[in-house]
Write an enzyme that holds these catalytic residues in place. Sequence first.
Site, mmCIF file in Angstrom:
data_model
loop_
_atom_site.group_PDB
_atom_site.id
_atom_site.type_symbol
_atom_site.label_atom_id
_atom_site.label_comp_id
_atom_site.label_asym_id
_atom_site.label_seq_id
_atom_site.Cartn_x
_atom_site.Cartn_y
_atom_site.Cartn_z
ATOM 1 N N GLU A 106 -3.958 8.946 -3.323
ATOM 2 C CA GLU A 106 -3.605 7.673 -3.379
ATOM 3 C C GLU A 106 -4.344 7.958 -5.037
ATOM 4 O O GLU A 106 -5.321 6.614 -4.752
ATOM 5 C CB GLU A 106 -3.736 6.457 -2.397
ATOM 6 N N GLU A 156 1.338 9.804 5.659
ATOM 7 C CA GLU A 156 0.028 9.189 6.609
ATOM 8 C C GLU A 156 1.167 7.765 6.836
ATOM 9 O O GLU A 156 1.120 6.937 6.335
ATOM 10 C CB GLU A 156 -0.991 8.191 5.729
HETATM 11 C C1 GAL Z 1 -4.941 5.427 2.960
HETATM 12 C C2 GAL Z 1 -5.777 6.669 2.868
HETATM 13 C C3 GAL Z 1 -6.083 7.444 4.073
HETATM 14 C C4 GAL Z 1 -7.074 6.561 5.079
HETATM 15 C C5 GAL Z 1 -5.839 5.039 5.241
HETATM 16 C C6 GAL Z 1 -6.806 4.280 5.716
HETATM 17 O O1 GAL Z 1 -4.931 4.566 2.031
HETATM 18 O O2 GAL Z 1 -4.792 7.750 2.505
HETATM 19 O O3 GAL Z 1 -7.248 8.182 3.581
HETATM 20 O O4 GAL Z 1 -8.585 5.493 4.119
HETATM 21 O O5 GAL Z 1 -5.874 4.585 3.829
HETATM 22 O O6 GAL Z 1 -7.140 3.334 5.862
#
Ligand code: GAL
Length: 667
Positions: free
Chosen positions: A143, A300
């Site tokens: 990110e 994710e």
């Molecule tokens: C995303 C990030 C993950 C984790 C997730 C939950 O933005 O890529 O590493 O932090 O959020 O907070």
Amino acid sequence: MFYFGVDYYPEHWPQERWVEDARLMAEANFNVVRLAEFAWSKMEPREDSFDFEWLDHAIEILSSHDIKIILGTPTASPPPWLMAKQEDLFRVDPEGRRLTYGNRREYCPNNPLYHDHTRRIVTAMAEHYRDHASIIGWQIDNEFGDRCYCTICRNAFQGWLRDRYGTLEELNSRWGTLFWSHVYTDWSEIPTPLKTGGSPNPGLALDFYRFASESYVAYQKLQIDLLREICPQHFITHNFMGFNYDQLDYFELARDLDFVAWDIYWRMQWNIDAEVSPSWPALGHDTMRGLKGKNFWVMEQQAGPGGWEMVSVPTKPGELRLWAYQSIAHGADAILFFRWRTALYGTEEYWHGVLDHHGRPGRRYEEIQRMGAELQQIGESIHGAQIKAPVAFLLSYDSRFAFQIQGNNPSFSYPEHFHDLYRVFHARQIPIDILSPTSELSSYPLVIAPALHIVKDEIAKNLETYVRNGGTLLLTLRTGVKDEANAVVDQPLPGLLADLCGVEVEEYVSLPTDLDHEIQFSVSGIPMTPFPAKVWCDVLQPKGATVLARYREDYFAGKPAITVNQVGEGKVVYMGTMGDASLYETLTAWLLDQLQIEASWAAHHELEIGERWQGDRKILFLLNHSDSVQQVSLDGKYRELLSGSVLAEPKLKIPPREVTILKEEGE
Ligand code: GAL
């Protein structure tokens, strides 16, 4: 292959547990995991001393269950030994404060020492894993984002400006530095737009935002070049943050990658009361697909309630699967859930994964497992299926950045205005592509460019070609106000697009927050009932365009608010104000009618219908986002993909938070 998996942090758990984890993953029908994107200090515990043994072991266990691996380069969270070397490694925020150690993404993307250490860890990983049969690809960093205002960046910015403008005379003239006596006589005098400098010159600020964005593109490229050379057989991606993230030009960031991946969270802890309308994640998906004009991955996908200091409201039974199918309906060709097991420690110890803290499977595991079994059966028929959109929205990061610098009206928000228009089409179940303003547009009957503030010649020409060849274009308030250097144009607005619109903005009126005006249509097919006009009123003077609606109040009562200009076979509609959903729905219905674009489905905010095409066969995703049963009338003969049975009748009921997937039957 349809990849379905999870983000896994074996380094957070004792090795004795890894076998059990892999077994449970295989039973959940996972065939891929992402590893190592935050494991720098495990892989290089001390400078130049690399340890991949633990990771080899984890990969070996996962591979024995036929699980493939994506490796993350760990540069989003550097180890303390590295960051202790130099203060300059830390980013400086817009207030001029240097970050300190303790979170992640705290590095300056232009720091040469950071680049050096990046090269070392990426090269070591790539050389170690280049020939491993289970590794399929790489995620670069995690990110990307956040502008850095440090001295290294400032010096680099000055060099970037020299390349862009050639001479200081040119820069001074384009930025209009005579104003307040800011005339630069040496490149080294040029500042970054720190908050301590007050309201910056808009030209300087926009160029700095572009530079900051390009800094990450270049830093990503540094990693891509190494990986392409050492592991040419692996794919390379990055996990983006959807439509909402607004500090990077995502079209540029996507350019050097094989495909886009992104992280989608519906329900987070930061705004516990927010009910997310399905159109927001949908807009995120469509934007991510648009960056390269190609299907994407979800790196994710939410696996449980979010939580850092606070804990989000729960994900109800059915929602995780429903949301993941929404991703697929919008073009995802792989889904990985974040994260496997909920961490026992660290900032994200309340960010819930597939498994709870105790590590035993529960209802979220079972729901995801069910989806995995389904995708094993039908994933191949979905993978690669395309989305065919008749409507394109143009997303301009230049305009978005410019509105960050000068918001124009406290109630105006570029992303919200964009979404307000988008959600009308989304509710009508009309597929949408999101493109950059310089994209080829000829295949779209309708193109919408919300508040296209910065218009350079290339964009004006592109839009003109599109309209002259028969396209219909909808433009809205604050279009064409600025040139490429973020200076106001010296023609009547909408500037370079005024001729195409057949209209000039005689006067513009910024409205106070509590004042709504009204407009009234005067065209057949649209009711005469008044609609609210909010935030902004462009008072229009037609120069060939026909009036569609006029203001009803104030000293500009009777003056045009919305016009349409016929240009050859094409049309340009200019909407000089903001309304509410009823105005946008009415105007959209009129436009679709003019274009004879028929929506196959009734408009709906709770039952979403996604379409993907495998050749000439349509795959339908019927997604019930509500807590009640929804009914749909189908437009043809369909087979239910999972059961294989042909539907006997066109009416179908979808239970709450359920998904039905159908494939069109041949003649
Ligand atoms: C995303 C990030 C993950 C984790 C997730 C939950 O933005 O890529 O590493 O932090 O959020 O907070």
